[in-house]
Structure formats: structure tokens, C-alpha cells
Enzyme design. Structure first.
Site, PDB file in Angstrom:
ATOM      1  N   THR A  14       2.585 -10.521  -8.054  1.00 17.37           N
ATOM      2  CA  THR A  14       3.183  -9.662  -9.089  1.00 17.37           C
ATOM      3  C   THR A  14       4.705  -9.829  -9.154  1.00 17.37           C
ATOM      4  O   THR A  14       5.367 -10.018  -8.137  1.00 17.37           O
ATOM      5  CB  THR A  14       2.847  -8.191  -8.775  1.00 17.37           C
ATOM      6  OG1 THR A  14       1.436  -8.076  -8.628  1.00 17.37           O
ATOM      7  CG2 THR A  14       3.316  -7.254  -9.874  1.00 17.37           C
ATOM      8  N   ASN A  38       8.397  -8.571 -14.362  1.00 17.00           N
ATOM      9  CA  ASN A  38       8.002  -8.723 -15.781  1.00 17.00           C
ATOM     10  C   ASN A  38       6.550  -9.129 -15.977  1.00 17.00           C
ATOM     11  O   ASN A  38       6.077  -9.187 -17.115  1.00 17.00           O
ATOM     12  CB  ASN A  38       8.892  -9.766 -16.468  1.00 17.00           C
ATOM     13  CG  ASN A  38      10.332  -9.314 -16.528  1.00 17.00           C
ATOM     14  OD1 ASN A  38      10.607  -8.125 -16.705  1.00 17.00           O
ATOM     15  ND2 ASN A  38      11.254 -10.238 -16.338  1.00 17.00           N
ATOM     16  N   GLY A  94      -9.408  25.087  -5.284  1.00 18.91           N
ATOM     17  CA  GLY A  94      -8.555  26.033  -6.015  1.00 18.91           C
ATOM     18  C   GLY A  94      -7.092  25.829  -5.639  1.00 18.91           C
ATOM     19  O   GLY A  94      -6.642  24.701  -5.452  1.00 18.91           O
ATOM     20  N   GLU A 119      -4.461  -4.792  -7.450  1.00 20.73           N
ATOM     21  CA  GLU A 119      -5.398  -5.924  -7.492  1.00 20.73           C
ATOM     22  C   GLU A 119      -6.141  -6.002  -8.835  1.00 20.73           C
ATOM     23  O   GLU A 119      -7.327  -6.324  -8.899  1.00 20.73           O
ATOM     24  CB  GLU A 119      -6.360  -5.900  -6.301  1.00 20.73           C
ATOM     25  CG  GLU A 119      -5.577  -5.978  -4.990  1.00 20.73           C
ATOM     26  CD  GLU A 119      -6.380  -6.439  -3.808  1.00 20.73           C
ATOM     27  OE1 GLU A 119      -7.386  -7.123  -3.982  1.00 20.73           O
ATOM     28  OE2 GLU A 119      -5.966  -6.100  -2.679  1.00 20.73           O
ATOM     29  N   THR A 137      -5.735  -3.851 -12.785  1.00 22.47           N
ATOM     30  CA  THR A 137      -5.973  -2.492 -13.293  1.00 22.47           C
ATOM     31  C   THR A 137      -7.420  -2.362 -13.810  1.00 22.47           C
ATOM     32  O   THR A 137      -8.119  -3.362 -14.005  1.00 22.47           O
ATOM     33  CB  THR A 137      -5.015  -2.198 -14.459  1.00 22.47           C
ATOM     34  OG1 THR A 137      -5.307  -3.130 -15.514  1.00 22.47           O
ATOM     35  CG2 THR A 137      -3.555  -2.322 -14.057  1.00 22.47           C
ATOM     36  N   SER A 138      -7.790  -1.121 -14.100  1.00 21.68           N
ATOM     37  CA  SER A 138      -9.141  -0.890 -14.647  1.00 21.68           C
ATOM     38  C   SER A 138      -9.328  -1.653 -15.951  1.00 21.68           C
ATOM     39  O   SER A 138     -10.403  -2.204 -16.213  1.00 21.68           O
ATOM     40  CB  SER A 138      -9.352   0.609 -14.894  1.00 21.68           C
ATOM     41  OG  SER A 138      -9.491   1.262 -13.661  1.00 21.68           O
TER      42      SER A 138
END
Ligand SMILES: Cc1cc2nc3c(=O)[nH]c(=O)nc-3n(C[C@H](O)[C@H](O)[C@H](O)COP(=O)(O)OP(=O)(O)OC[C@H]3O[C@@H](n4cnc5c(N)ncnc54)[C@H](O)[C@@H]3O)c2cc1C
Length: 391
Positions: free
Chosen positions: A137, A140, A351, A375, A377-378
């Protein structure tokens, strides 16, 4: 091994080998005795526990699928998944570090390195003497990794590498970096190559530690590459194969992120189940309010379904089935998205206490989100799945 089940998507076995239970017990003990007492401190101070990481190496957790001849545990993906799940239940950040080290840095050298590279690096990486980082990665380019700015240019009998990598796990503490750099034109196939760069190499600049929402015990930083020179012997595989290698490495890595999401989700579910049995409102335990019982029922179902997918992907990785890419993406996508939902529900069941750091679920809630991003994204998993089913 148990009986293999045949499905339209191939076959896999639901009955796990005895070695899975064995590693589960070892990791559970390590996580409870060593990790659990410091989890809160690691989260608050954002400290990467190098000493515990090295201990994990001594237990065989830093080279789980690497053969013993290179110092690894010589196990497979079932055991790898089980180990990451157990660690994830106690501390997602530590589990992320173990997963990144195994799947990415160690995995890249093991699957694609030369015999000399494997012999030199793997025993030190699998024992925990050296810590690994894997750098794809950039600032940019994340999802669009083949368009990277970092370039490697031939110089003498080596390569001059210039650029910057972003969000690198162990970017500061690593001893060995696997760096993927562009060696060809943008947007062309076979345009990148992987290199091994050792800590202390002139021009390799470990960056600033990122201050993260969750996974805070896992170190993340940028890494500068200021005209770093490495001999050609540090190149992994052929020139132009870097991107292809990275995608193969991520194929296995995504199974471990699915396992990590499952571990965190299971931790949140178990905490919520126990709380719902103890906490009383309107003169009865929360569990006896159908709205809460149904939430827990859905959580149990979703965990079971995600487990099937993750172990199915592990089976395909173990057996080298062609559909592995499809199944590792499915496992990662489903387990991480469902994990986010489960952790959200766990906070809801607690809660107001769910929002307080004295209770475990707020950390699970923060940690799990990374699983839908790291690794791939979805959305990238959806792209991979769509491409695979259209083949
Ligand atoms: C804690 C942490 C640890 C990490 N460790 C490492 C590591 O060790 N090594 C490493 O190399 N990287 C690492 N990463 C980087 C991680 O893999 C990237 O963040 C991830 O791949 C996404 O890239 P990006 O952040 O640049 O987002 P982008 O690619 O900019 O994406 C932004 C959004 O756009 C969406 N998007 C992008 N392209 C498309 C498309 N074609 N279709 C639909 N939607 C799209 C994405 O899904 C996302 O929602 C790490 C990240 C984090 C946060």
C-alpha cells in the site's frame, strides 16, 4: 481427517485434525496467561509488545504453515485459522500482527523466495528473532495497487528503490521488509517486482506510528524509501512478477483476516451471552427478553456460517484447489462484515456498559472494523467474487 463433503463448489472436510485442537490449547493458554493481563495497557498506550511477539515465535506461531526445515511449525491453514481465532478473541491487534507476519512477510518469502532467501530469512522470521513487514500500500494507491508510485530502477548489479509505503504493519519494528515496487509502466501487466530490504539499509526510513481507532497493539506506520539500493540477489522471483505474487500472498492472507474477524466476533458474542444471562431488567434476565435472545441467536448463526466459510477456504488452500481465490475472498468478506454487525449487537446488549472501557465489547467494536478494510476492502472482495463467478 474427517469425511470430505462434496458440494457444487468442490469438497471439504468438516472434521478437523487433532493438531487443530492442540494448537488451540497452546494459543489459548498463551493468550490467557500472557496477553490478557496486558490487553488494556497495550490498547491505551498503543504499544506493540515485541517481547510477547518473540514468545509467540518460540511457540511456533510465527511460521505456522512453513515447513520445519525452515524453522516453521510445518502445519496447515486449519491450524493457522484456529491460532488466529484464539488470539483474536483476546486481542485483535496482536492477532493482526501475527497474521500479517505469517501471511504476508513470511508467506511471500516462503512461496516465492529463492532457496538462499528462504534459508537466510525464514528461520529467523519463524523463530521471532526477526520481525517481518510487507509493503504494498502507498499514500496514493491502496485498492488500486498496480498503479503504485514507488519505483525500482536497475543500477549496477542491483536496484535503486524510491517511494513511500503507507499503513505498514511493523513499519517501525521490522527487521525484514518485503517491498513491492513498480519496474514497468503504469497500468501494464507485469509492472512490479518484490524485493527484500533489511532494516538499517541506507535510505529505508521507518515512519511515524499511526494513532488508530482499534487494533492498537499492532504497529502501523508509513515507510520511506529514499533511493534505497539493494543487490539483485534481494529480488524475489522474476522481474515483473511482483503484483501477481502479491495477489497470491493475499489469497492466503484473506483467510487469516476472516479468522481474525471470527475470533473478535466470537469474543464479543461470548461476552454478550454471559452478560445477557446475568443482567436483569424488568425482573428477568436480558436473555429472557425475546429481542435480546433473537439477537444472540442470530449472532450464533452468523458465527457458525462464517466459520464454515473460513474453514472451507482453509481446506482449499491446504489442498491447492483452483477456487481458492473465490473462497478466500468470500470468507474474508462475510466474516468481517458479519463481525462488525456482531460486535455492534454485543455493545447494544451491554447497553451503557457496552460503551465503557471497563467492559470488553467496546474494544471488540473498535478492533473489528479493520477487518473490512485491511488486505482488500469489502468492496474489493465483492469485485474479486464477481470476477471469479463470471469466469
Ligand atoms: C491497521 C492497518 C494495517 C495495514 N497493514 C498493511 C500492511 O502491512 N501492508 C500493506 O501493504 N498494507 C497495509 N494496510 C493497507 C490496507 O490494505 C489498505 O488500507 C486497503 O487495501 C485499502 O486501501 P486504501 O486505504 O488506500 O483505500 P482506497 O483504496 O482509497 O479505498 C477507499 C474506499 O474506496 C473503495 N474503492 C476503491 N476502489 C474501488 C473500486 N474499484 N470499486 C468500489 N470501491 C472501491 C474502497 O473499498 C474503500 O471503501 C493496512 C491498513 C490498516 C488500516
Amino acid at each position: 481427517m474427517g469425511n470430505a463433503i462434496a458440494t457444487e463448489a468442490g469438497s471439504f472436510s468438516l472434521e478437523l485434525p487433532e493438531s487443530v485442537r492442540h494448537i488451540q490449547e497452546i494459543v489459548r493458554e498463551f493468550a490467557q496467561q500472557k496477553l490478557s493481563p496486558v490487553v488494556r495497557e497495550l490498547d491505551e498506550t498503543q504499544r506493540f509488545p515485541v517481547e510477547l511477539f518473540r514468545e509467540a515465535g518460540q511457540l511456533g506461531l510465527l511460521g505456522i504453515f512453513v515447513p520445519q526445515e525452515y524453522g516453521g511449525a510445518g502445519l496447515g491453514y486449519y491450524e493457522y485459522v484456529a491460532a488466529i481465532m484464539e488470539l483474536g478473541k483476546v486481542d485483535g491487534g496482536f492477532a493482526l500482527s501475527v497474521a500479517a507476519h505469517n501471511s504476508l512477510a513470511v508467506g511471500h518469502i516462503y512461496y516465492f523466495g529463492s532457496q538462499e532467501q528462504k534459508q537466510k530469512y525464514l528461520p529467523r522470521l519463524t523463530s521471532g528473532e526477526w520481525i517481518g513487514a510487507w509493503a504494498l500500500t502507498e499514500p496514493n494507491t491502496g485498492s488500486d495497487a498496480s498503479n503504485m508510485d514507488t519505483i525500482a530502477v536497475r543500477e549496477g548489479d542491483g536496484w535503486r528503490i524510491t517511494g513511500q509505503k503507507n499503513f505498514i504493519t511493523h513499519g517501525i519494528s521490522a527487521d525484514v521488509y518485503v517491498v513491492i515496487a513498480r519496474t514497468g509502466e503504469r497500468r501494464t501487466s507485469r509492472n512490479s517486482t518484490a524485493f527484500i530490504i533489511e532494516k538499517g539499509t541506507p535510505g529505508l526510513i521507518p515512519g511515524k506510528k499511526e494513532d488508530k481507532l482499534g487494533m492498537r497493539s499492532s504497529e502501523t506506520s508509513w515507510v520511506g524509501l529514499d533511493r534505497v539500493w539493494v543487490p539483485d540477489s534481494q529480488r524475489i522471483g522474476e522481474v515483473g512478477e511482483g503484483f501477481h505474487q502479491a495477489m497470491k500472498v493475499l489469497e492466503g492472507g484473506r483467510i487469516s483476516i476472516g479468522a481474525l474477524a471470527l475470533g473478535i466476533a466470537r469474543g464479543a458474542y461470548e461476552a454478550a451471552l454471559s452478560y445477557a444471562q446475568q443482567r436483569t431488567q424488568f425482573n428477568k434476565p436480558l436473555m429472557e427478553h425475546q429481542a435480546i435472545a433473537f439477537k444472540l441467536a442470530d449472532m450464533a448463526l452468523e458465527i457458525a456460517a462464517a466459520e464454515m466459510l473460513v474453514f472451507q477456504a482453509a481446506y482449499k488452500k491446504n489442498t491447492g484447489e483452483e477456487t481458492i481465490n473465490l473462497y478466500s475472498s468470500m470468507a474474508k468478506y462475510y466474516a468481517s462484515e458479519i463481525g462488525v454487525k456482531i460486535c455492534n449487537d454485543a455493545v447494544q446488549i451491554f447497553g451503557g456498559y457496552g460503551y465503557i472501557k471497563d467492559y470488553p465489547v467496546e474494544k471488540y467494536y473498535r478492533d473489528i472494523k479493520l477487518c473490512t478494510i485491511g488486505e482488500g476492502t469489502s468492496e474489493i472482495q465483492q469485485l474479486v467474487i464477481a470476477r471469479e463467478i463470471l469466469k
